[in-house]
Design an enzyme around this catalytic site. Structure first.
Site, PDB file in Angstrom:
ATOM      1  N   LYS A 246      -5.881  -7.978   0.633  1.00 20.49           N
ATOM      2  CA  LYS A 246      -4.837  -7.199  -0.048  1.00 20.49           C
ATOM      3  C   LYS A 246      -4.307  -7.990  -1.238  1.00 20.49           C
ATOM      4  O   LYS A 246      -3.768  -9.089  -1.079  1.00 20.49           O
ATOM      5  CB  LYS A 246      -3.700  -6.878   0.928  1.00 20.49           C
ATOM      6  CG  LYS A 246      -2.462  -6.247   0.263  1.00 20.49           C
ATOM      7  CD  LYS A 246      -1.388  -5.852   1.286  1.00 20.49           C
ATOM      8  CE  LYS A 246      -0.088  -5.400   0.611  1.00 20.49           C
ATOM      9  NZ  LYS A 246       0.974  -5.032   1.568  1.00 20.49           N
ATOM     10  N   ASP A 251       5.313  -6.630  -4.549  1.00 18.40           N
ATOM     11  CA  ASP A 251       5.640  -5.385  -3.845  1.00 18.40           C
ATOM     12  C   ASP A 251       7.141  -5.117  -3.911  1.00 18.40           C
ATOM     13  O   ASP A 251       7.920  -5.704  -3.156  1.00 18.40           O
ATOM     14  CB  ASP A 251       5.170  -5.495  -2.389  1.00 18.40           C
ATOM     15  CG  ASP A 251       5.381  -4.199  -1.614  1.00 18.40           C
ATOM     16  OD1 ASP A 251       5.702  -3.172  -2.239  1.00 18.40           O
ATOM     17  OD2 ASP A 251       5.201  -4.224  -0.368  1.00 18.40           O
ATOM     18  N   LYS A 258      12.531  -1.656  -1.964  1.00 21.79           N
ATOM     19  CA  LYS A 258      13.001  -2.604  -0.953  1.00 21.79           C
ATOM     20  C   LYS A 258      14.361  -3.159  -1.369  1.00 21.79           C
ATOM     21  O   LYS A 258      14.626  -3.297  -2.570  1.00 21.79           O
ATOM     22  CB  LYS A 258      12.043  -3.803  -0.887  1.00 21.79           C
ATOM     23  CG  LYS A 258      10.732  -3.556  -0.183  1.00 21.79           C
ATOM     24  CD  LYS A 258       9.898  -4.846  -0.179  1.00 21.79           C
ATOM     25  CE  LYS A 258       8.488  -4.623   0.322  1.00 21.79           C
ATOM     26  NZ  LYS A 258       8.392  -4.307   1.750  1.00 21.79           N
ATOM     27  N   ASP A 270       2.601 -10.990  -1.539  1.00 24.70           N
ATOM     28  CA  ASP A 270       1.874  -9.838  -1.011  1.00 24.70           C
ATOM     29  C   ASP A 270       0.396  -9.809  -1.425  1.00 24.70           C
ATOM     30  O   ASP A 270      -0.308  -8.849  -1.135  1.00 24.70           O
ATOM     31  CB  ASP A 270       2.588  -8.540  -1.421  1.00 24.70           C
ATOM     32  CG  ASP A 270       2.554  -7.487  -0.327  1.00 24.70           C
ATOM     33  OD1 ASP A 270       2.194  -7.828   0.811  1.00 24.70           O
ATOM     34  OD2 ASP A 270       2.870  -6.315  -0.621  1.00 24.70           O
ATOM     35  N   ASP A 329       6.252   2.281   0.022  1.00 20.93           N
ATOM     36  CA  ASP A 329       6.233   0.888   0.450  1.00 20.93           C
ATOM     37  C   ASP A 329       5.062   0.622   1.407  1.00 20.93           C
ATOM     38  O   ASP A 329       4.786  -0.517   1.750  1.00 20.93           O
ATOM     39  CB  ASP A 329       7.567   0.523   1.109  1.00 20.93           C
ATOM     40  CG  ASP A 329       7.829  -0.976   1.120  1.00 20.93           C
ATOM     41  OD1 ASP A 329       7.049  -1.710   0.476  1.00 20.93           O
ATOM     42  OD2 ASP A 329       8.811  -1.395   1.763  1.00 20.93           O
ATOM     43  N   GLU A 331       2.009   0.640   0.700  1.00 24.82           N
ATOM     44  CA  GLU A 331       1.045   0.670  -0.405  1.00 24.82           C
ATOM     45  C   GLU A 331      -0.222  -0.121  -0.122  1.00 24.82           C
ATOM     46  O   GLU A 331      -1.282   0.186  -0.643  1.00 24.82           O
ATOM     47  CB  GLU A 331       1.713   0.141  -1.685  1.00 24.82           C
ATOM     48  CG  GLU A 331       1.716  -1.382  -1.863  1.00 24.82           C
ATOM     49  CD  GLU A 331       2.496  -2.144  -0.801  1.00 24.82           C
ATOM     50  OE1 GLU A 331       3.344  -1.526  -0.137  1.00 24.82           O
ATOM     51  OE2 GLU A 331       2.248  -3.353  -0.617  1.00 24.82           O
ATOM     52  N   ARG A 333      -2.130  -0.381   2.474  1.00 26.62           N
ATOM     53  CA  ARG A 333      -3.208   0.388   3.100  1.00 26.62           C
ATOM     54  C   ARG A 333      -3.873   1.325   2.107  1.00 26.62           C
ATOM     55  O   ARG A 333      -5.047   1.647   2.256  1.00 26.62           O
ATOM     56  CB  ARG A 333      -2.657   1.142   4.323  1.00 26.62           C
ATOM     57  CG  ARG A 333      -1.569   2.134   3.981  1.00 26.62           C
ATOM     58  CD  ARG A 333      -0.766   2.558   5.199  1.00 26.62           C
ATOM     59  NE  ARG A 333       0.198   1.540   5.609  1.00 26.62           N
ATOM     60  CZ  ARG A 333       0.985   1.636   6.678  1.00 26.62           C
ATOM     61  NH1 ARG A 333       0.913   2.697   7.462  1.00 26.62           N
ATOM     62  NH2 ARG A 333       1.837   0.673   6.964  1.00 26.62           N
TER      63      ARG A 333
HETATM   64  N1  BES Z   1       4.144  -6.080   1.990  1.00 28.03           N
HETATM   65  C1  BES Z   1       4.815  -5.343   2.980  1.00 28.03           C
HETATM   66  C2  BES Z   1       4.766  -5.980   4.358  1.00 28.03           C
HETATM   67  C3  BES Z   1       5.405  -7.327   4.511  1.00 28.03           C
HETATM   68  C4  BES Z   1       6.634  -7.455   5.108  1.00 28.03           C
HETATM   69  C5  BES Z   1       4.729  -8.488   4.159  1.00 28.03           C
HETATM   70  C6  BES Z   1       7.208  -8.688   5.293  1.00 28.03           C
HETATM   71  C7  BES Z   1       5.300  -9.740   4.340  1.00 28.03           C
HETATM   72  C8  BES Z   1       6.543  -9.833   4.912  1.00 28.03           C
HETATM   73  C9  BES Z   1       4.204  -3.958   3.104  1.00 28.03           C
HETATM   74  O1  BES Z   1       3.685  -3.417   1.949  1.00 28.03           O
HETATM   75  C10 BES Z   1       5.289  -3.034   3.547  1.00 28.03           C
HETATM   76  O2  BES Z   1       6.208  -2.873   2.814  1.00 28.03           O
HETATM   77  N2  BES Z   1       5.128  -2.443   4.726  1.00 28.03           N
HETATM   78  C11 BES Z   1       6.075  -1.526   5.239  1.00 28.03           C
HETATM   79  C12 BES Z   1       5.319  -0.363   5.828  1.00 28.03           C
HETATM   80  C13 BES Z   1       6.194   0.773   6.257  1.00 28.03           C
HETATM   81  C14 BES Z   1       6.828   1.419   5.039  1.00 28.03           C
HETATM   82  C15 BES Z   1       5.368   1.759   7.007  1.00 28.03           C
HETATM   83  C16 BES Z   1       6.892  -2.230   6.302  1.00 28.03           C
HETATM   84  O3  BES Z   1       6.334  -3.026   7.060  1.00 28.03           O
HETATM   85  O4  BES Z   1       8.098  -2.034   6.345  1.00 28.03           O
HETATM   86 ZN    ZN Z   2       3.059  -4.743   0.553  1.00 32.51          ZN
HETATM   87 MN    MN Z   3       5.160  -2.424   0.787  1.00 39.54          MN
END
Ligand code: BES
Ligand code: ZN
Ligand code: MN
Length: 477
Positions: A246, A251, A258, A270, A329, A331, A333
């Protein structure tokens, strides 16, 4: 860079780390007799397992190991102790340290050198006048008659590659955007000897990578899709191993923005999955391992600007399937899905993706390991999980039951990009598996990729998680 070298003899007066099962002032070691008597006496005290002292300006540290203990936890203990030696050597402004192992476990010498080298990492090139802050340790010497030079060479390669990954993760997005990340891969390809092709936005559009383009829509910077290939003439495998990382260089969450503290402010990390696969390729190629490996990195930042995709949008992915994007968020995937679809053209033996994908993975197991899942063959999984223990980047395997697929169903498209409130790490993996038709394994490194505080030989910031794991895994094939 810290350099590790091999010698078959101990020279007098060097700073020393002694790994031992039963300390003895043997002939080669020949410590001054009053010092040796002191050490022997101290080590007799109950529960004394380590002893560090400064003898007339010479730093000596002794760690006692119980050879009956399981090897992998023992190796990790030694890495951590060695990291404390690095700290001591640097605070004494010394340049060299020697590892002397009196136990029969030669892996412990390697673990010690690895812990020292990784602990010596610093990210200081944006500090003007950093000279006073720079570590002084330059050379680690392993004294051994049984260790082979190739083992030392590989250790130098993999620790260097891990530090490169840390550098990439630590660079912020204003310095390392998607194009710069691709440039970094090109440079590493030239240095280590693997092919790198970078697709620009026009090519990405032509390939109809809808997921990557959707995430990039709110950004000023163009996306990139990096294709790295290492195919040695003597490759043992007929079908390649494909690694997918990834590469979200930043992000913000997009329109599903966020909050800043402890969230968006950490999101330069990220692209840690991308750094892991690129730097693993560097190590694999530089060490000339005889395995055909391909690495794919879709890269972009995720921002709420311009035509940023809006929650509710329906996106047609590269494979022709549709996604109802309910949260911008989620993103990672979206961009990984197109890369996993692209991987099909290699008819891979196995594809592994690595991603800072979900907060849910971090919430479940913290920063002490990787959340893993997938439908790879049992023998492949076993090797990967084993490598996790070998390098202490352990994989906690989560269930991958069909039931979770239900949670991703959409009324108006083929899938949604978010599941329900529970099992978030798994539903993300399930979403991705829809874009695969080969043995597949998913690694979520959201927990361990980036630390907000130092943890022994993993300092604050990027950890380089995944590089040592992949190197060990590819070696095991
Ligand atoms: N990059 C984040 C996940 C992340 C969180 C990485 C903390 C490192 C530390 C990812 O893109 C994300 O925002 N995921 C969301 C998914 C949700 C919206 C389904 C999440 O985990 O909140
Ligand atoms: Zn992310
Ligand atoms: Mn995200």
């Amino acid at each position: 860079m810290t350099h590790i070298s091999l010698k078959n003899k101990l020279s007098t007066n060097s700073n020393l780390l002694i790994v031992t099962d039963k300390f003895s002032n043997e002939k080669e070691l020949s410590l001054p007799s009053e010092l040796s008597a002191y050490i022997t006496n101290e080590l007799k005290k109950e529960n004394t397992k380590t002893l560090s002292l400064n003898h007339l300006g010479r730093y000596i540290s002794i760690v006692i190991v119980n050879q009956k203990e399981e090897l992998n936890p023992l190796k990790e203990k030694i890495r951590k102790h060695a990291a404390s030696v690095t700290d001591a050597i640097n605070s004494l402004h010394e340049k060299e340290v020697v590892i002397y192992n009196q136990s029969n476990l030669h892996d412990l010498s390697l673990a010690a050198a690895e812990g020292m080298a990784l602990a010596n990492y610093q990210f200081k090139h944006h500090v003007t006048n950093s000279k006073k802050q720079l570590h002084t340790l330059k050379n680690i010497t392993v004294v051994s008659l049984t260790i082979k030079q190739t083992e030392i060479d590989q250790l130098n390669i993999v620790t260097e590659a891990t530090c490169k990954a840390r550098d990439l993760v630590n660079e912020p997005v204003n310095i390392l955007n998607a194009s710069k990340l691709a440039d970094a891969f090109k440079t590493m390809g030239k240095q280590a000897g693997f092919k790198v092709e970078v697709l620009n936005k026009a090519k990405i559009s032509k390939l109809k990578m809808g997921g990557l383009l959707a995430v990039n829509a709110g950004s000023v910077d163009e996306p990139t899709f990096s294709i790295m290939e290492y195919k040695p003439k003597n490759a043992k495998n007929k079908k390649p191993i494909v690694l997918v990382g990834k590469g979200v260089v930043y992000d913000t969450g997009g329109l599903s923005l966020k909050p800043t503290p402890n969230s968006m402010d950490l999101m330069k990390c990220d692209m840690a999955g991308a750094a892991a696969v690129g730097c693993a390729m560097y190590a694999i190629a530089k060490a000339k391992l005889n395995i055909h490996v391909v690495a794919l990195v879709p890269a972009t930042d995720n921002r709420p600007g311009f035509n940023a995709f809006a929650p509710g949008d329906i996106i047609t992915m590269m494979d022709g399937s549709t996604v109802e994007m309910l949260n911008s968020d989620a993103e990672g995937r979206m961009i990984l899905a197109d890369a996993l679809h692209y991987a099909k053209r290699y008819n891979p033996e196995l594809t592994i993706d690595i991603a800072t994908l979900t907060g849910a993975a971090a919430a479940a197991i913290g920063s002490f390991g990787i959340v893993g899942m997938g439908n790879a063959k049992p023998t492949q999984k076993e090797k990967l999980l084993n490598s996790g223990f070998n390098v202490h980047e352990r994989i906690a395997e989560f269930p991958f039951w069909d039931d979770y697929d239900e949670l991703m169903k959409s009324d108006i498209a083929d899938q949604k990009n978010i599941g329900g409130p529970y099992g978030g790490a798994i539903t993300a993996g399930k979403f991705l598996a829809k874009f695969t038709d080969y043995p597949y394994y998913h690694l979520d490194i959201a927990g361990p990729a980036f630390l907000t505080g130092k943890d022994s030989y993993r300092g604050k910031g990027g950890t380089g998680y995944g590089v040592r794991l992949f190197f060990d895994f590819i070696k095991s094939l």
